[in-house]
Design a protein around this motif. Structure first.
Motif, short mmCIF file in Angstrom:
data_model
loop_
_atom_site.label_atom_id
_atom_site.label_comp_id
_atom_site.label_asym_id
_atom_site.label_seq_id
_atom_site.Cartn_x
_atom_site.Cartn_y
_atom_site.Cartn_z
N ASP A 106 0.45 -4.71 -19.99
CA ASP A 106 -0.06 -4.13 -18.89
C ASP A 106 -0.13 -5.03 -17.63
OD1 ASP A 106 -0.05 -1.46 -19.91
OD2 ASP A 106 -2.07 -1.91 -20.71
N LEU A 107 0.10 -6.15 -17.73
CA LEU A 107 -0.20 -7.04 -16.38
C LEU A 107 0.72 -6.46 -15.14
CD1 LEU A 107 -1.11 -9.77 -15.30
CD2 LEU A 107 0.91 -10.81 -15.75
N PRO A 108 1.82 -6.03 -15.15
CA PRO A 108 2.47 -5.34 -14.08
C PRO A 108 1.46 -4.44 -13.27
CG PRO A 108 4.15 -5.83 -15.82
CD PRO A 108 2.88 -5.93 -16.54
N PHE A 109 1.00 -3.53 -14.23
CA PHE A 109 0.26 -2.50 -13.68
C PHE A 109 -1.07 -2.90 -12.89
CE2 PHE A 109 1.57 0.46 -17.15
CZ PHE A 109 2.50 1.19 -16.53
N ALA A 110 -1.67 -3.91 -13.29
CA ALA A 110 -2.77 -4.52 -12.82
C ALA A 110 -2.76 -5.51 -11.66
CB ALA A 110 -3.81 -5.20 -14.03
N LEU A 111 -1.59 -6.33 -11.76
CA LEU A 111 -1.24 -7.22 -10.88
C LEU A 111 -0.74 -6.79 -9.45
CD1 LEU A 111 -1.25 -10.50 -10.72
CD2 LEU A 111 1.08 -10.61 -11.09
N PRO A 112 -1.20 -6.85 -8.42
CA PRO A 112 -0.86 -6.42 -7.06
C PRO A 112 0.60 -6.88 -6.81
CG PRO A 112 -3.07 -7.52 -6.79
CD PRO A 112 -2.55 -7.77 -8.14
N THR A 113 1.38 -5.87 -6.27
CA THR A 113 2.68 -6.33 -6.44
C THR A 113 3.01 -7.34 -5.23
OG1 THR A 113 2.93 -4.58 -4.27
CG2 THR A 113 3.56 -3.72 -6.71
N ALA A 114 2.32 -7.44 -4.20
CA ALA A 114 2.85 -8.67 -3.39
C ALA A 114 2.40 -9.78 -4.18
CB ALA A 114 1.82 -8.65 -2.17
N VAL A 115 1.62 -10.09 -4.86
CA VAL A 115 1.29 -11.32 -5.58
C VAL A 115 2.40 -11.48 -6.72
CG1 VAL A 115 -0.12 -12.58 -7.45
CG2 VAL A 115 -1.13 -10.79 -5.76
N ALA A 116 2.95 -10.45 -7.24
CA ALA A 116 4.01 -10.66 -8.27
C ALA A 116 5.52 -11.09 -7.52
CB ALA A 116 4.34 -8.93 -8.95
N GLU A 216 9.82 1.13 -5.16
CA GLU A 216 8.91 -0.08 -5.12
C GLU A 216 9.34 -0.99 -3.78
OE1 GLU A 216 6.57 -1.31 -6.73
OE2 GLU A 216 6.52 -3.33 -6.14
N TYR A 217 8.44 -1.56 -3.49
CA TYR A 217 8.32 -2.42 -2.24
C TYR A 217 7.81 -3.75 -2.17
CZ TYR A 217 7.63 -3.35 2.89
OH TYR A 217 7.53 -4.23 4.11
N GLY A 218 6.43 -3.74 -2.64
CA GLY A 218 5.74 -5.11 -2.57
C GLY A 218 6.42 -6.09 -2.98
N SER A 219 6.79 -6.07 -4.47
CA SER A 219 7.29 -7.06 -5.29
C SER A 219 8.77 -7.61 -4.87
CB SER A 219 7.28 -6.71 -6.93
OG SER A 219 7.96 -5.66 -7.06
N GLY B 224 -5.31 -3.79 -4.62
CA GLY B 224 -4.09 -4.65 -4.49
C GLY B 224 -2.98 -3.89 -4.00
N GLU B 225 -3.24 -2.63 -3.55
CA GLU B 225 -2.24 -1.74 -2.88
C GLU B 225 -1.74 -2.66 -1.37
OE1 GLU B 225 -0.39 0.28 -3.85
OE2 GLU B 225 0.56 0.75 -1.95
N PHE B 226 -0.18 -2.61 -1.70
CA PHE B 226 0.47 -3.41 -0.36
C PHE B 226 1.27 -2.42 0.38
CE2 PHE B 226 4.24 -5.82 1.04
CZ PHE B 226 3.38 -6.74 1.74
N GLY B 227 2.21 -1.76 -0.35
CA GLY B 227 3.21 -1.06 0.48
C GLY B 227 2.53 -0.14 1.48
N ALA B 228 1.93 0.83 0.83
CA ALA B 228 1.41 1.96 1.72
C ALA B 228 0.39 1.52 2.69
CB ALA B 228 0.55 2.78 0.93
N MET B 243 -6.62 -8.09 1.71
CA MET B 243 -5.91 -9.24 0.84
C MET B 243 -4.78 -9.46 0.48
SD MET B 243 -9.18 -9.76 -1.39
CE MET B 243 -8.73 -11.25 -2.49
N PRO B 244 -3.93 -8.23 0.23
CA PRO B 244 -2.41 -8.59 -0.05
C PRO B 244 -1.62 -8.73 1.18
CG PRO B 244 -3.46 -6.63 -1.65
CD PRO B 244 -4.52 -6.90 -0.29
N LEU B 245 -2.11 -8.05 2.43
CA LEU B 245 -1.33 -8.20 3.62
C LEU B 245 -1.83 -9.81 4.26
CD1 LEU B 245 -2.28 -4.78 5.38
CD2 LEU B 245 -0.07 -5.47 4.04
N HIS B 246 -2.88 -10.20 3.73
CA HIS B 246 -3.23 -11.37 4.34
C HIS B 246 -2.37 -12.65 3.57
CE1 HIS B 246 -5.46 -14.65 6.32
NE2 HIS B 246 -6.02 -15.15 4.97
N VAL B 247 -2.21 -12.45 2.32
CA VAL B 247 -1.04 -13.06 1.36
C VAL B 247 0.33 -13.26 2.24
CG1 VAL B 247 0.16 -13.02 -0.81
CG2 VAL B 247 -2.54 -12.80 -0.72
N GLU B 248 0.56 -11.81 2.51
CA GLU B 248 2.00 -11.72 3.02
C GLU B 248 2.21 -12.53 4.41
OE1 GLU B 248 3.16 -8.11 5.05
OE2 GLU B 248 5.06 -8.38 4.92
N ILE B 249 0.99 -12.48 5.04
CA ILE B 249 1.04 -13.18 6.57
C ILE B 249 1.29 -14.81 6.29
CG2 ILE B 249 -0.19 -13.71 8.40
CD1 ILE B 249 -0.70 -11.17 9.00
#
Lengths: 281, 294
Positions: A106-116, A216-219, B224-228, B243-249
C-alpha cells in the motif's frame, strides 16, 4: 420528508434524520464536486464542438494524450502481470517477511506523489543507483517516456494486488482438488481453472490502475523530462495552458481526459457485470 | 477461514506433496519475482528518500526542515488537513447515515457520485476551482470586486484538498453501516433515546474504528496531495506552499538535500499511516468494513 414519502421515493423508517443527512450530503456533494465539474464541461462547451475538436486534435495535445494513454496502458499491463504474481505469493505461500511485504504493497497509496517522483528520479537518473547500471548499456530511463512508465508502474501496483488478493483468498480449493482428481497437472489447473476465474479481478485491477495512471501528475513530472511531443503528459499540458490563461483550452483537454477516465470506468462496470453473470456474485 | 482449519494444509504444502500447490522450484521462483519487484519498485524509492535526505549530513538535514519557509510549509499543510479532514468526516457521517440506514430512490447513483473524485485527475481537481474562482473564472470578477481571494490563497488549497479526499471517509463507513443494519438504533429509539443521543451513543461507537481508518487514509492524502494543490496554490514561498510544493521548489532549485529532507518528513507520515492502517486491520478486522482492501 412527508412529501418524499408521498411520492414514495423513500421507504418509511423508524429512524430520524433522513432529511438532514441527505440534505447535507447533496448540498456538500453539489458544492464541492458536481458544480465545479459542471463548470469544466460548461467552459469547454463555450468553444463549440468545432473549437473543442480543434484543440483536442491539435498536434501537441494529441501527442500528450497519446503519450499519457499508452504509457499508462503499458504500466497497467506490467502491473496486471506482476500484481497477480504478488497477490498469488502473498495469499498462497508462507515465507518470512510475508506480512511486511503485504503491508508494504500500500506504500504508493500512502506516499505523496511528489516524494515518489523525486525518489524515482534520483534512482533512475544517469548517475543514480539504478540509472548508473543502465547507462553503460545505453538504456535511459529518467527524462524519457521510459521514466513515465516507471512512475506509473509505481503508483498503479496496489490496485491490481488489492483487487486480486481477496478473490484469491476466497477461491474454493475444492475446485483445484477436483481438477487434479480429474487428471489435470498443476499447470493445467492454474491456467485452465484458476486464472480464468481470477481474470475479472485482474481486469478490474488493470482498469483501475489504468484510470489512475492516465491522470497522474505528481510522480511523473519530475522523471519525465517534459519535452513537448516527446515526454509531455496531458495533465502537464493543462497546467501549461492554464498558466497562459488559456482557460478554455485547459478545460477542453481536461474534458477529453475525463471522457477517457469515464470510458475506462465504464469498462470496469462491464467487467464486473460480466463477472456476476458468470460466477453468480 | 481460521488458522486452525488451514494448519494441516500448510504443513503438507511445505512438503510440496498436495495437488493444490506448485512444485517448490516454482514457488521459490514466484516468491523471488514478487520480492524482487517490490524491492525494486517500492522499497528502493523509499530508501532513496532517506539516503538522499542525509547525504549532506545531519546538520544540513535539520537546517533544511527548520528554515522559515519549510516551517511555514509544514504549518500550512497541518492547517489545510485540519480543515479538510473534519469537513469530510462530517460529510462521510451524513452520507453514510442517509445511504446505509434508509432505502430511497437514486441511492446507487448517489453512491457512484461520491466515488467520482477518485476517477478525476488531480490536475483537473485543481483546474475546476480555477475555472470557477480564478481571475478569468466564472466568479472571478465578483470575487475581485468583493476583495475575496480564493485561488492562490488558503481557501483554494482547502477546496482542492477536500475534493481529492472527498470519498475516503464515506467509502469506509457506508459498507460497514449497511452491514450493521438498523436494529441497534431502533432499540435505542424505542427505549426513549433522542435521535442525536442514539447517533452518538449507539451508532458512533459501532463505527469508531472504521471512522479512524478512513480518517487516517484521508489525512495522508490531504497532507501529501500535490497535483490539485499545485494548480490552485500559486507557489508563493512562505505563504501558499504546502510541504509537497516546497519539496518541488527546492528540487527545481537543485537544492536536492533540502528537498529530500522535507520529503523524508512526508515519507515518515506515509510509514506511520501504513503502520496504523495495518494495526487497525489486524486488531479490528471485523469492525472495519468488508471493503478494507482497496
Amino acid at each position: 420528508m412527508a412529501g418524499a414519502r408521498g411520492l414514495a421515493l423513500k421507504r418509511p423508517s423508524a429512524l430520524p434524520g433522513f432529511g438532514l443527512a441527505l440534505g447535507f450530503t447533496l448540498t456538500y456533494l453539489s458544492l464541492i464536486v458536481l458544480i465545479p465539474l459542471a463548470a469544466l464541461v460548461l467552459k469547454s462547451a463555450t468553444l463549440g464542438f468545432a473549437g473543442f475538436w480543434e484543440i483536442v486534435t491539435g498536434a501537441r495535445t494529441l501527442a500528450a494524450l497519446r503519450l499519457s494513454f499508452f504509457t499508462s496502458l503499458f504500466a497497467a499491463t506490467v502491473n496486471a502481470v506482476f500484481g497477480t504474481i504478488i497477490a498469488w505469493v502473498l495469499v498462497r505461500y508462507q515465507f518470512p517477511g510475508r506480512r511486511l511485504l503485504d503491508a508494504f504493497v500500500d506504500l504508493p497509496f500512502a506516499l505523496p506523489t511528489a516524494v515518489a517522483g523525486i525518489a524515482l528520479t534520483a534512482l533512475y537518473a544517469p548517475n543514480g543507483w539504478i540509472g548508473s547500471w543502465l547507462a553503460p548499456l545505453g538504456i535511459k530511463i529518467a527524462y524519457t517516456p521510459n521514466g513515465i512508465a516507471i512512475a506509473l508502474i509505481f503508483i498503479g501496483l496496489p490496485f491490481v494486488v488489492r483487487t486480486v488478493q481477496p478473490v484469491l483468498e476466497e477461491f474454493d480449493r475444492e475446485l483445484e482438488e477436483a481438477s487434479a482428481t480429474l487428471g489435470a497437472n498443476r499447470r493445467q489447473t492454474v491456467f485452465r481453472v484458476m486464472l480464468p476465474a481470477l481474470l475479472p479481478a485482474i481486469l478490474t485491477g488493470f482498469a483501475l490502475a489504468l484510470a489512475r495512471a492516465v491522470g497522474e501528475y505528481g510522480s511523473v513530472i519530475f522523471i519525465a523530462g517534459n519535452l513537448p511531443f516527446i515526454s509531455e503528459i496531458a495533465p502537464l499540458l493543462i497546467i501549461i495552458r492554464l498558466e497562459e490563461f488559456g482557460y478554455a483550452q485547459a478545460a477542453a483537454i481536461g474534458t477529453a481526459m475525463l471522457m477517457i477516465s469515464f470510458g475506462i470506468l465504464l469498462l470496469v462496470h462491464l467487467v464486473q457485470a460480466w463477472q456476476r453473470r458468470r460466477f453468480g456474485r | 477461514m481460521t488458522d486452525a482449519a488451514i494448519a494441516p494444509l500448510l504443513v503438507t504444502e511445505q512438503r510440496g506433496t498436495t495437488v493444490t500447490t506448485e512444485q517448490w522450484p516454482v514457488r521459490i521462483l514466484l516468491i523471488g519475482v514478487a520480492v524482487a519487484f517490490l524491492v525494486l519498485f517500492l522499497f528502493m524509492p523509499l530508501a532513496a528518500v532517506f539516503v538522499e535526505a542525509f547525504r549532506a549530513g545531519i546538520g544540513a538535514y535539520f537546517a533544511a526542515i527548520t528554515e522559515p519557509d519549510a516551517l511555514a510549509a509544514i504549518r500550512l499543510t497541518l492547517l489545510v488537513a485540519a480543515i479538510a479532514v473534519p469537513a469530510n468526516v462530517v460529510f462521510g457521517l451524513a452520507a453514510s447515515w442517509a445511504i446505509a440506514k434508509f432505502e430511497f430512490t437514486g441511492k446507487s447513483v448517489l453512491n457512484t457520485l461520491i466515488d467520482l473524485p477518485f476517477s478525476v485527475s488531480p490536475v483537473i481537481s485543481g483546474l475546476i476551482y480555477v475555472l470557477l474562482f480564478g481571475g478569468q473564472g466564472y466568479f472571478g470578477a465578483f470575487l475581485h470586486s468583493e476583495n475575496i481571494q480564493i485561488i492562490f490563497a488558503l481557501p483554494g488549497i482547502v477546496l482542492a484538498t477536500i475534493f481529492v479526499t472527498f470519498p475516503f471517509v464515506a467509502r469506509e463507513l457506508v459498507p460497514l453501516m449497511q452491514e450493521q443494519g438498523t436494529q441497534d438504533e431502533e432499540a435505542a429509539l424505542s427505549l426513549g433515546a433522542s435521535g442525536w443521543k442514539t447517533f452518538f451513543k449507539v451508532t458512533l461507537p459501532n463505527i469508531r474504528w472504521a471512522l479512524l481508518y478512513g480518517v487516517v487514509l484521508c489525512n495522508a492524502r490531504a497532507m501529501g496531495e500535490f497535483g490539485a494543490v499545485s494548480v490552485v496554490s500559486g507557489h508563493i514561498r512562505g505563504k501558499t506552499n504546502t510541504m509537497p510544493l516546497h519539496v518541488e521548489i527546492l528540487y527545481n532549485e537543485y537544492n536536492f538535500a533540502a528537498a529530500f529532507a522535507v520529503a523524508s518528513l512526508l515519507a515518515l507520515l506515509a510509514l506511520v499511516t501504513l503502520v496504523i492502517k495495518v494495526a487497525l486491520e489486524w486488531r479490528y478486522a471485523d469492525q472495519i468494513a468488508a471493503s478494507r482492501r482497496h
